[in-house]
Design a protein around this motif. Structure first.
Motif, short mmCIF file in Angstrom:
data_model
loop_
_atom_site.label_atom_id
_atom_site.label_comp_id
_atom_site.label_asym_id
_atom_site.label_seq_id
_atom_site.Cartn_x
_atom_site.Cartn_y
_atom_site.Cartn_z
N PRO A 1 -4.48 38.79 31.34
CA PRO A 1 -3.40 38.59 32.30
C PRO A 1 -3.22 37.12 32.71
CG PRO A 1 -5.29 39.57 33.39
CD PRO A 1 -5.61 39.51 31.92
N ALA A 2 -4.17 36.27 32.38
CA ALA A 2 -4.06 34.86 32.74
C ALA A 2 -3.14 34.09 31.79
CB ALA A 2 -5.44 34.21 32.77
N LEU A 3 -2.78 34.70 30.66
CA LEU A 3 -1.95 34.00 29.68
C LEU A 3 -0.49 33.96 30.12
CD1 LEU A 3 -3.28 35.45 26.29
CD2 LEU A 3 -3.88 33.27 27.36
N SER A 4 0.14 32.83 29.88
CA SER A 4 1.59 32.72 30.12
C SER A 4 2.31 33.46 29.00
CB SER A 4 2.01 31.25 30.12
OG SER A 4 1.90 30.71 28.81
N LYS A 5 3.60 33.70 29.18
CA LYS A 5 4.40 34.36 28.15
C LYS A 5 4.33 33.58 26.84
CE LYS A 5 7.61 37.24 28.87
NZ LYS A 5 7.61 38.68 28.96
N LYS A 6 4.40 32.25 26.94
CA LYS A 6 4.32 31.40 25.75
C LYS A 6 2.96 31.57 25.06
CE LYS A 6 4.32 26.50 24.43
NZ LYS A 6 4.43 25.13 24.93
N ASP A 7 1.90 31.60 25.85
CA ASP A 7 0.56 31.76 25.29
C ASP A 7 0.38 33.13 24.65
OD1 ASP A 7 -0.16 29.19 26.03
OD2 ASP A 7 -1.12 29.83 27.90
N VAL A 8 0.99 34.16 25.23
CA VAL A 8 0.92 35.49 24.65
C VAL A 8 1.59 35.49 23.27
CG1 VAL A 8 1.71 37.90 24.90
CG2 VAL A 8 0.72 36.70 26.86
N LEU A 9 2.74 34.84 23.18
CA LEU A 9 3.45 34.74 21.91
C LEU A 9 2.60 34.01 20.87
CD1 LEU A 9 6.01 35.14 20.19
CD2 LEU A 9 6.85 32.98 21.15
#
Length: 108
Positions: free
Chosen positions: A16-24
């Protein structure tokens, strides 16, 4: 379980700590990494004389599925939609089923 249920359940383990960009980024890199692990199993079987390790390959396919779900989540799309779009593309490309001619001379 259907594919969207899988996506929802799998994403309960997303950091859950990841940003949307990091998730991508993590999703796409993970897809590449896990696909590499899957092909390594097949390479050992085909080129190095190993027995095909089906159980290990199945586990790697599960990991591919997880990263596919993560990437789709980053794009705010459910896996059912991803798969439906892929089927539509394939129907256009191969309206009568796979034919080599359609593969070699396909319009993008």
């Amino acid at each position: 379980m259907n594919i969207n249920e899988y996506q929802k359940l799998a994403m309960t383990t997303l950091n859950p700590a990841l940003s949307k960009k990091d998730v991508l980024i993590n999703g796409v890199m993970g897809l590449c990494g896990e696909a590499g692990e899957a092909i390594d199993i097949v390479k050992k079987h085909l080129a190095q004389g190993h027995e095909l390790d089906r159980e290990k390959l199945i586990k790697e396919l599960g990991d591919v599925a997880w990263y596919l779900a993560e990437t789709a989540t980053a794009l705010d799309i459910d896996l059912e939609e991803v798969l439906a779009r892929n089927i539509e593309k394939l129907k256009k490309r191969y309206p009568e089923g796979f034919k080599t001619e359609n593969s070699v001379n396909r319009a993008e």
